[in-house]
Design a protein around this motif. Structure first.
Motif, PDB file in Angstrom:
ATOM      1  N   LYS A  65       0.813  -1.215   0.000  1.00  0.00           N
ATOM      2  CA  LYS A  65       0.000   0.000   0.000  1.00  0.00           C
ATOM      3  C   LYS A  65       0.850   1.270   0.000  1.00  0.00           C
ATOM      4  O   LYS A  65       0.306   2.378  -0.144  1.00  0.00           O
ATOM      5  CB  LYS A  65      -0.922  -0.006   1.224  1.00  0.00           C
ATOM      6  CG  LYS A  65      -1.965  -1.118   1.199  1.00  0.00           C
ATOM      7  CD  LYS A  65      -2.777  -1.146   2.486  1.00  0.00           C
ATOM      8  CE  LYS A  65      -3.799  -2.293   2.478  1.00  0.00           C
ATOM      9  NZ  LYS A  65      -4.550  -2.388   3.754  1.00  0.00           N
ATOM     10  N   SER A  66       2.144   1.149   0.164  1.00  0.00           N
ATOM     11  CA  SER A  66       3.006   2.319   0.325  1.00  0.00           C
ATOM     12  C   SER A  66       3.256   3.019  -1.014  1.00  0.00           C
ATOM     13  O   SER A  66       3.215   2.414  -2.084  1.00  0.00           O
ATOM     14  CB  SER A  66       4.347   1.917   0.944  1.00  0.00           C
ATOM     15  OG  SER A  66       5.111   1.150   0.022  1.00  0.00           O
ATOM     16  N   GLU A  67       3.523   4.327  -0.936  1.00  0.00           N
ATOM     17  CA  GLU A  67       3.855   5.096  -2.133  1.00  0.00           C
ATOM     18  C   GLU A  67       5.173   4.618  -2.735  1.00  0.00           C
ATOM     19  O   GLU A  67       5.356   4.661  -3.954  1.00  0.00           O
ATOM     20  CB  GLU A  67       3.938   6.588  -1.781  1.00  0.00           C
ATOM     21  CG  GLU A  67       2.595   7.196  -1.388  1.00  0.00           C
ATOM     22  CD  GLU A  67       1.538   7.018  -2.475  1.00  0.00           C
ATOM     23  OE1 GLU A  67       1.857   7.261  -3.659  1.00  0.00           O
ATOM     24  OE2 GLU A  67       0.393   6.640  -2.130  1.00  0.00           O
ATOM     25  N   GLU A  68       6.092   4.161  -1.892  1.00  0.00           N
ATOM     26  CA  GLU A  68       7.380   3.675  -2.383  1.00  0.00           C
ATOM     27  C   GLU A  68       7.197   2.439  -3.262  1.00  0.00           C
ATOM     28  O   GLU A  68       7.843   2.302  -4.311  1.00  0.00           O
ATOM     29  CB  GLU A  68       8.301   3.341  -1.207  1.00  0.00           C
ATOM     30  CG  GLU A  68       8.748   4.541  -0.395  1.00  0.00           C
ATOM     31  CD  GLU A  68       7.702   5.041   0.591  1.00  0.00           C
ATOM     32  OE1 GLU A  68       7.932   6.083   1.211  1.00  0.00           O
ATOM     33  OE2 GLU A  68       6.653   4.372   0.751  1.00  0.00           O
ATOM     34  N   TYR A  69       6.298   1.556  -2.848  1.00  0.00           N
ATOM     35  CA  TYR A  69       6.052   0.344  -3.630  1.00  0.00           C
ATOM     36  C   TYR A  69       5.380   0.682  -4.957  1.00  0.00           C
ATOM     37  O   TYR A  69       5.752   0.144  -6.015  1.00  0.00           O
ATOM     38  CB  TYR A  69       5.187  -0.627  -2.830  1.00  0.00           C
ATOM     39  CG  TYR A  69       5.013  -1.961  -3.521  1.00  0.00           C
ATOM     40  CD1 TYR A  69       5.994  -2.939  -3.427  1.00  0.00           C
ATOM     41  CD2 TYR A  69       3.875  -2.218  -4.284  1.00  0.00           C
ATOM     42  CE1 TYR A  69       5.851  -4.152  -4.081  1.00  0.00           C
ATOM     43  CE2 TYR A  69       3.723  -3.433  -4.937  1.00  0.00           C
ATOM     44  CZ  TYR A  69       4.715  -4.396  -4.828  1.00  0.00           C
ATOM     45  OH  TYR A  69       4.582  -5.588  -5.481  1.00  0.00           O
TER      46      TYR A  69
END
Length: 587
Positions: A65-69
């Motif tokens: 769910k992360s922006e990095e992913y």
């Protein structure tokens, strides 16, 4: 030098490798009684090892769910569009996994040329989007390269030689943030303008407080960090367990998701419909892992894993050897069998024509001769390190490396016979077993014919069958581990199943044989400074003595050996025995 001097220098000058404060180097309370549990009940011991995976799905779900992913997936799609490179870089168990991620991607797009030949040239181009490197070069896939992970300069040099730069993506699988070489590769990739992702499995605040090599990574403003801390390892310090499991799940899912996005926007609906399920959602992967972990810990799957452990433990206890045979999942199983060497002080794979100790377990491709089998392992040119003495001097290597540069050129890989030849060394010690490995019914008819032909050379044959097991037998002696996993483009969850099953098989077997005390990997082969520290801490912990005293006792054992005796017995075990430790005594 004198062992006292060596211990003094390590304690005073190598503090960057004193890792007792790092969670992944500490004992996991879930498995603290592993050796006692498995001695009484094999299935309970197997479940104990698998119980340590408890945090993986939750942490992966958060990562998805992360922006990095999301940025990583988007970057992979961009590289597909622009013809840029996605390079996976790591060391040890994660380094072998980097090669696996690369090969899995290449295999998928190679297979797509058969389904949609109209796009053959496009798919061949997409095969080349991924690349991989592991510290020590490709030879490290089959045998650990001593000390290389201790140098940031070595990791940086491999990035330079990979030729990546602006617009390319480098994914540094940093295991637990401790290996200098991977930190060096991440910093160098960032300097060269790559979009650099750093996946790490220890708390950032602990890494940056205690390790200068970690601080050098985290101070880089452009590196994209992805925390994947899942707790302590099932066996203390063995990052081939939970650390590499979550890295494979997260990085593998990114590849499948990116491929799905690209194919969906490029193909017609009719063409896309022929591909089956290309990828899952983030929650879908997390759910699939939860289901896999649950199913392996109960019922027929747990019984099957316990039977496999007992078969292997009995064979090795009697002084025998195991040879696995598979084609489709050869690389998966090779990564586990290779990692047994430094984890449990077992002999490494032996080259063709070489004499000396034999690896307890080995891997054979039943379909192809060795040189062709190696081509199918990598699906890219084999990459070695052809560094000169001058290179090592420039990279500030230790004098013993400068004086005796290791043989890590690309040609070294081909000296290991993994093909379908009759290898007399594999029944040099008895009892010798040949085990066919079948994943979701993948065991090829020609593979079965080869196994039947070779069976006369072995004392026994068997088949380990995992996943969706078709009707009909491939061996009179079969051990089943039935598990239902989603089938996606690159078979990520099938690869996860094989990883979990073989990690637990090798770890539980060693524990069953008394080569794990509590949950400490006492049979550690100290091939680098991190492992010297780990050896010292195990001695200090189990004996209840100061670190400095334990270090001196370790080096006393280390310097007492003659050349060629490193596999006689673990230095840790020798030291503990000399100091009067009783592993059966309750504490």
């Amino acid at each position: 030098m004198d062992y006292r001097q060596a211990a003094k220098e390590f304690c005073e000058k190598e503090t960057q490798f004193h890792l007792g404060v790092i969670p992944t180097e500490q004992s996991n309370p879930i498995t603290k009684n592993l050796s006692a549990t498995i001695a009484k009940d094999t299935a309970a011991g197997v479940k104990c090892v698998l119980d340590a995976d408890v945090n993986i799905a939750k942490v992966a779900r958060e990562a998805f769910k992360s922006e990095e992913y999301k940025a990583l997936v988007k970057d992979i799609v961009r590289c597909m569009d622009e013809g840029k490179t996605v390079l996976f870089s790591s060391v040890g168990a994660s380094g072998r996994m980097a090669i696996q991620l690369d090969a899995t991607w290449r295999k998928y797009f190679l297979n797509l040329t058969q389904i949609l030949p109209k796009y053959k040239d496009v798919f061949i181009r997409l095969m080349e989007v991924t690349n991989s490197l592991t510290t020590g070069g490709d030879r490290a896939l089959v045998q650990a390269v001593e000390n290389f992970e201790d140098y940031m300069t070595f990791g940086a040099r491999q990035i330079v030689e990979a030729g990546v730069g602006e617009g390319d993506v480098v994914v540094a699988l940093s295991e637990c943030g401790l290996s200098a070489s991977i930190n060096g590769s991440a910093v160098e990739a960032d300097k060269r303008g790559c979009n650099t992702y750093y996946l790490y499995c220890n708390p950032k605040e602990i890494l940056t407080k205690h390790l200068e090599r970690s601080r050098k990574v985290f101070e880089r403003e452009n590196i994209i960090f992805m925390p994947l801390y899942v707790g302590n390892m099932a066996v203390a310090g063995s990052t081939r367990m939970q650390v590499t499991t979550i890295e494979l799940l997260v990085a593998g899912a990114a590849l499948e998701m990116a491929a799905d996005i690209w194919l969906k926007k490029t193909l017609t609906e009719e063409e896309y419909s022929c591909l089956g399920t290309v990828s899952l959602s983030g929650d879908g992967y997390a759910d699939a892992f939860e289901n896999l972990s649950r199913d392996l810990r109960q019922g027929e799957a747990l019984k099957g894993l316990a039977k496999a452990v007992e078969l292997e433990a009995d064979t090795y206890t009697k002084g025998g050897l195991i040879s696995y045979t598979t084609h489709e999942y050869l690389l998966d199983i090779m990564t586990d069998t290779t990692e047994r060497q430094p984890t449990f002080t077992l002999p490494p794979f032996r080259k063709k024509g070489q004499t000396g100790p034999l690896s307890w377990a080995y891997i054979k491709d039943p379909l192809y001769p060795s040189d062709v089998a190696w081509q199918h392992v990598f699906l890219r040119p084999v990459k070695g390190l052809d560094w000169s003495v001058e290179d090592y001097i420039e990279m500030q290597a230790a004098q013993d490396i400068i004086d005796n540069p290791p043989k890590v050129g690309g040609e070294e890989v081909f000296k290991y016979d993994i093909g379908n030849s009759s290898d007399e060394s594999r029944w040099e010690k008895r009892p010798a077993g040949l085990i066919s490995v079948d994943i979701n019914g993948s065991f090829h008819k020609k593979a079965q014919e080869w196994a039947n032909k070779e069976s006369n050379n072995f004392d026994f044959t068997a088949a380990f069958r995992f996943g969706d097991i078709p009707e009909g037998k491939i061996s009179e002696n079969e051990i089943h581990v039935p598990v239902d996993v989603p089938r996606t483009s690159m078979e990520l969850m099938s690869h996860m199943m094989v990883k979990l099953a073989f990690n637990v098989l090798s770890t539980a077997t060693m524990a069953k044989m008394g080569r794990v005390w509590g949950n400490w990997m006492i049979q550690v082969l100290p091939t680098n400074k991190k492992l010297i520290d780990r050896s010292t801490r195990i001695i200090a912990n189990l004996m209840g003595i100061p670190y400095e005293q334990a270090c001196e006792e370790f080096f006393k054992s280390y310097y007492s050996r003659e050349e060629g005796q490193e596999y006689r017995e673990s230095y840790v075990v020798e030291t503990l025995n000399r100091l009067g430790f009783d592993p059966k005594e309750e504490r």
